[in-house]
Write an enzyme that holds these catalytic residues in place. Structure first.
Site, PDB file in Angstrom:
ATOM      1  N   GLU A 438       0.831  -1.227   0.000  1.00 14.06           N
ATOM      2  CA  GLU A 438       0.000   0.000   0.000  1.00 14.06           C
ATOM      3  C   GLU A 438       0.855   1.262   0.000  1.00 14.06           C
ATOM      4  O   GLU A 438       0.498   2.268   0.597  1.00 14.06           O
ATOM      5  CB  GLU A 438      -0.931   0.031   1.219  1.00 14.06           C
ATOM      6  CG  GLU A 438      -2.160  -0.808   1.090  1.00 14.06           C
ATOM      7  CD  GLU A 438      -3.008  -0.482  -0.118  1.00 14.06           C
ATOM      8  OE1 GLU A 438      -3.033   0.677  -0.546  1.00 14.06           O
ATOM      9  OE2 GLU A 438      -3.619  -1.403  -0.646  1.00 14.06           O
TER      10      GLU A 438
HETATM   11  C1  LIG Z   1       2.675  -9.639  -0.060  1.00 16.40           C
HETATM   12  C2  LIG Z   1       2.456  -8.501  -1.003  1.00 16.40           C
HETATM   13  C3  LIG Z   1       1.155  -8.143  -1.332  1.00 16.40           C
HETATM   14  C4  LIG Z   1       0.923  -7.115  -2.247  1.00 16.40           C
HETATM   15  N1  LIG Z   1      -0.355  -6.829  -2.653  1.00 16.40           N
HETATM   16  C5  LIG Z   1      -0.550  -5.992  -3.711  1.00 16.40           C
HETATM   17  C6  LIG Z   1      -1.829  -5.857  -4.324  1.00 16.40           C
HETATM   18  O1  LIG Z   1      -2.826  -6.442  -3.875  1.00 16.40           O
HETATM   19  N2  LIG Z   1      -1.933  -5.054  -5.411  1.00 16.40           N
HETATM   20  C7  LIG Z   1      -0.870  -4.391  -5.934  1.00 16.40           C
HETATM   21  O2  LIG Z   1      -1.042  -3.702  -6.932  1.00 16.40           O
HETATM   22  N3  LIG Z   1       0.357  -4.494  -5.368  1.00 16.40           N
HETATM   23  C8  LIG Z   1       0.538  -5.270  -4.281  1.00 16.40           C
HETATM   24  N4  LIG Z   1       1.789  -5.411  -3.733  1.00 16.40           N
HETATM   25  C9  LIG Z   1       2.876  -4.595  -4.236  1.00 16.40           C
HETATM   26  C10 LIG Z   1       3.325  -3.539  -3.232  1.00 16.40           C
HETATM   27  O3  LIG Z   1       2.331  -2.562  -3.086  1.00 16.40           O
HETATM   28  C11 LIG Z   1       4.672  -2.972  -3.737  1.00 16.40           C
HETATM   29  O4  LIG Z   1       5.621  -4.000  -3.530  1.00 16.40           O
HETATM   30  C12 LIG Z   1       5.089  -1.715  -3.018  1.00 16.40           C
HETATM   31  O5  LIG Z   1       4.207  -0.658  -3.330  1.00 16.40           O
HETATM   32  C13 LIG Z   1       6.502  -1.284  -3.389  1.00 16.40           C
HETATM   33  O6  LIG Z   1       6.736  -1.378  -4.762  1.00 16.40           O
HETATM   34  P1  LIG Z   1       8.020  -2.189  -5.280  1.00 16.40           P
HETATM   35  O7  LIG Z   1       8.020  -3.494  -4.614  1.00 16.40           O
HETATM   36  O8  LIG Z   1       8.033  -2.153  -6.744  1.00 16.40           O
HETATM   37  O9  LIG Z   1       9.242  -1.352  -4.720  1.00 16.40           O
HETATM   38  P2  LIG Z   1       9.920  -0.091  -5.438  1.00 16.40           P
HETATM   39  O10 LIG Z   1       8.885   0.869  -5.857  1.00 16.40           O
HETATM   40  O11 LIG Z   1      10.871  -0.575  -6.451  1.00 16.40           O
HETATM   41  O12 LIG Z   1      10.710   0.535  -4.215  1.00 16.40           O
HETATM   42  C14 LIG Z   1      11.979   0.023  -3.762  1.00 16.40           C
HETATM   43  C15 LIG Z   1      12.497   0.927  -2.638  1.00 16.40           C
HETATM   44  O13 LIG Z   1      12.692   2.250  -3.143  1.00 16.40           O
HETATM   45  C16 LIG Z   1      11.978   3.188  -2.356  1.00 16.40           C
HETATM   46  N5  LIG Z   1      11.475   4.252  -3.233  1.00 16.40           N
HETATM   47  C17 LIG Z   1      10.745   4.130  -4.359  1.00 16.40           C
HETATM   48  N6  LIG Z   1      10.459   5.322  -4.886  1.00 16.40           N
HETATM   49  C18 LIG Z   1      11.032   6.241  -4.081  1.00 16.40           C
HETATM   50  C19 LIG Z   1      11.098   7.654  -4.074  1.00 16.40           C
HETATM   51  N7  LIG Z   1      10.472   8.388  -4.998  1.00 16.40           N
HETATM   52  N8  LIG Z   1      11.777   8.264  -3.080  1.00 16.40           N
HETATM   53  C20 LIG Z   1      12.383   7.543  -2.124  1.00 16.40           C
HETATM   54  N9  LIG Z   1      12.351   6.207  -2.066  1.00 16.40           N
HETATM   55  C21 LIG Z   1      11.685   5.560  -3.027  1.00 16.40           C
HETATM   56  C22 LIG Z   1      10.866   2.408  -1.689  1.00 16.40           C
HETATM   57  O14 LIG Z   1      10.474   3.019  -0.473  1.00 16.40           O
HETATM   58  C23 LIG Z   1      11.517   1.062  -1.477  1.00 16.40           C
HETATM   59  O15 LIG Z   1      12.240   1.077  -0.277  1.00 16.40           O
HETATM   60  C24 LIG Z   1       2.030  -6.404  -2.791  1.00 16.40           C
HETATM   61  C25 LIG Z   1       3.328  -6.752  -2.434  1.00 16.40           C
HETATM   62  C26 LIG Z   1       3.548  -7.816  -1.571  1.00 16.40           C
HETATM   63  C27 LIG Z   1       4.961  -8.201  -1.273  1.00 16.40           C
END
Ligand SMILES: Cc1cc2nc3c(=O)[nH]c(=O)nc-3n(C[C@H](O)[C@H](O)[C@H](O)COP(=O)(O)OP(=O)(O)OC[C@H]3O[C@@H](n4cnc5c(N)ncnc54)[C@H](O)[C@@H]3O)c2cc1C
Length: 589
Positions: A438
């Site tokens: 989220e």
């Molecule tokens: C168990 C689980 C359930 C989930 N359920 C859903 C779901 O139902 N629907 C759905 O759509 N998604 C879902 N997700 C996805 C989840 O919402 C994302 O994993 C999360 O939003 C982070 O995105 P990412 O993993 O691509 O990380 P990234 O966006 O690649 O981020 C990697 C790191 O970089 C940091 N970061 C990114 N951008 C910035 C910035 N601008 N400034 C500073 N730091 C930054 C982040 O804080 C993080 O620490 C789920 C994930 C898991 C693991």
């Protein structure tokens, strides 16, 4: 296995004594939700969470959801429990009676969310995302879409998902690639891949209603070209009956650190038929109705997991004997570990944070209802601003504190906390997702500082600070709460100084501000919890003669929060305003 007793006494205390928002109390639709009804619902909720759902937590952890021959199979017992869960009407608790719901306010459903999170977050997620999808369709769908899809979702025989994330697109939704092609009849065909989709596929419901973000052919790049679509797993005919399988299939089910009973799926959309929800290219703002409410619920997940971790640590500390305490009276043998000052400190830290968070969450539930339902647009806007300000705080603070509390609770169990039998390490693993999904907690902090403090020239943080000042002023006049009010006021000054620093620094160095966001969120969050505690104290001193044991407990717990938790603000403030030069110039070799 971890044990759990729903904290109904504390919840009822909040419901009866802290329902202090005049505008919430003016809401006609909730006038009949009185103490008796609230108590009855919470008692039933406690029964189902303690008896039916709690045992599923261990089962789900040991028998993760799996994909077999294209079918996602939930852990043993989930199907039977879900059937009972929907038969008893729990999915419909807060939904609109127009679609078969019970119309209960968030002041009640937030407590149920907490209980479910304590009992089994994995099981909870199957209905949680459905309620999220229901809210999104309710606020953005046409009448015919609502009529066709909502009643079955409210009943729980269909569930819902939220499909945003793709392999190269997580936080930055502007990168998303899934395509939607318009058909001659006005429907769309969607093609693309979504990953990490919670409850993306499973065997609990007849149908799954996916809410999917995608781009239409001529859409602009970035977030301005994203639209929202409703894509059923099984197509729904005009008369509401189920038709043929849609072009959505499950590529895999993730193997995870925690919440192993929850199905986290890779979904492939292959010319899947869907309907556009809300206006073209405005999909993100439609999806945000769902995400904002959902973020509060994720905060409550952190609170619920903290509560069960605390309860088990407390029970264990009353049984486990090790060493002699400083005031030991035992001649032979050891004392129970709860006699040791450091264990008591750790337990009180958990308790004071949890009860303060619960009071803040209850305040937010009232504001949310006003923001959604009040007739006066000005009052509605003011509440909506406060909800927008405090949502990222609740999401991040509660889930980060959930990590601290589950870790500390595990520590109280010593080696038995790290091994599996007692179920403590599972709570730590289950909670670990909450600061990530989220929108990660860091991204929440950035959102708070860059977008929520001031909005369209409305000084939202200023209005919130004003509310706290009024509470402080009132309590300074009362001998019993005076010292607490003065302490909170000192920390409020730190929040004001930090806010001024941000306002100034944003003009000279955005990196300084970005590097301070997490500290700022913590300062605001701790002040917000302190503000909630001050209200609780005010009531506790007034009511102590009616229930000495309960209110003395509140007062003593609050003392700990003011003496030992609020001072964390000093460190966050100092660290936050130290700038980013060294951080940005550092060469990582
Ligand atoms: C168990 C689980 C359930 C989930 N359920 C859903 C779901 O139902 N629907 C759905 O759509 N998604 C879902 N997700 C996805 C989840 O919402 C994302 O994993 C999360 O939003 C982070 O995105 P990412 O993993 O691509 O990380 P990234 O966006 O690649 O981020 C990697 C790191 O970089 C940091 N970061 C990114 N951008 C910035 C910035 N601008 N400034 C500073 N730091 C930054 C982040 O804080 C993080 O620490 C789920 C994930 C898991 C693991």
């Amino acid at each position: 296995m971890a044990t759990y007793t729903a904290p109904i006494n504390d919840m009822m205390f909040l419901f009866e004594k802290l329902r202090d928002n005049k505008h919430y109390n003016d809401l006609e639709k909730y006038k009949e939700v009185n103490t008796d009804l609230a108590k009855d619902i919470l008692e039933q909720a406690a029964k189902i969470t303690e008896n039916l759902i709690l045992p599923l937590a261990k089962i789900g952890d040991e028998n993760p959801t799996k994909l077999e021959n294209g079918v996602v199979i939930t852990p043993p017992g989930y199907k039977e429990a879900y059937k009972k869960f929907i038969q008893d009407g729990w999915t419909s608790l807060s939904c609109d009676p127009k679609y078969g719901g019970q119309g209960m306010p968030k002041t009640i459903s937030a407590f149920f969310d907490e209980m479910l999170s304590s009992a089994s977050l994995s099981f909870k997620l199957y209905s949680e995302l459905s309620i999220g999808a229901y809210n999104c369709i309710l606020h953005n769908g046409t009448d015919s879409i609502k009529k066709k899809f909502l009643p079955n979702m409210v009943e729980g025989i269909w569930s819902g998902t939220m499909c945003l994330t793709e392999p190269v697109c997580g936080t930055d939704l502007g990168l998303l690639k899934t395509k939607a092609t318009e058909q001659p009849d006005g429907t769309f065909k969607l093609t693309g891949q979504k990953i990490f989709i919670t409850s993306g596929d499973h065997d609990l419901t007849e149908n799954i209603i996916h809410l999917v973000l995608a781009r239409v052919a001529d859409a602009p790049d970035g977030t301005k070209g994203i639209s929202l679509f409703l894509v059923p797993k099984i197509q729904v005919k005009e008369d509401g009956s189920l038709g043929s399988r849609n072009g959505v299939s499950t590529g895999s089910v993730e193997s995870k650190m925690g919440i192993k009973g929850s199905a986290t799926c890779v979904l492939n959309f292959d010319e899947a038929a869907g309907y556009m929800i809300g206006p073209k290219n405005k999909g993100l703002s439609s999806m945000f109705t769902m995400m904002n409410l959902e973020r509060i619920v994720v905060g409550i997940q952190g609170l619920g997991i903290s509560e069960i971790a605390y309860q088990n640590a407390l029970n264990y500390s009353r049984e486990r004997k090790q060493g002699k305490s400083n005031n030991s009276k035992s001649i032979n043998g050891a004392d129970v570990i709860i006699d040791h000052a450091d264990i008591r400190r750790s337990l009180l830290n958990m308790k004071s944070v949890i009860e303060g968070e619960r009071a803040l969450s209850f305040w937010l539930a009232q504001q949310t209802e006003v923001s959604l339902h009040h007739n006066d647009s000005k009052i509605k806007q003011q509440a909506s601003d406060l909800v927008a300000l405090i949502t990222p705080v609740v999401k991040s603070l509660f889930t980060d504190m959930g990590m601290e509390i589950t870790s500390d609770a595990m520590q109280i169990f010593g080696g038995y906390g790290y091994t599996k039998d007692q179920g403590m390490e599972r709570l730590y693993r289950d909670n670990r997702i909450t600061p990530i999904y989220e929108g990660t907690n860091s991204v929440q902090a950035i959102d708070l500082v860059f977008r929520k403090l001031v909005n369209e020239n409305r000084n939202i943080i200023g209005s919130y600070i004003q509310l706290i000042k009024e509470e402080v002023k009132k309590n300074k006049k009362n001998n019993e709460t005076k010292l607490f009010a003065e302490t909170l006021n000192n920390y409020l000054k730190k929040l004001i100084d930090f806010t001024d620093w941000i306002e100034k620094s944003i003009k000279s160095s955005k990196d300084d501000v970005s590097a301070a966001c997490n500290d700022y969120l913590k300062v605001l969050g701790l002040v917000a919890v302190g503000y909630s505690w001050l209200k609780v104290l005010d009531i506790s001193y007034k009511e102590i003669k009616n229930n000495k044991e309960f209110f003395e407990d509140k007062i003593e717990t609050a003392k700990f929060f003011f003496d030992r938790v609020l001072p964390r603000i000093d460190t966050h403030y100092k660290s936050g305003i130290s700038g980013s030069k060294n951080i940005m110039n550092f060469k990582f070799n």
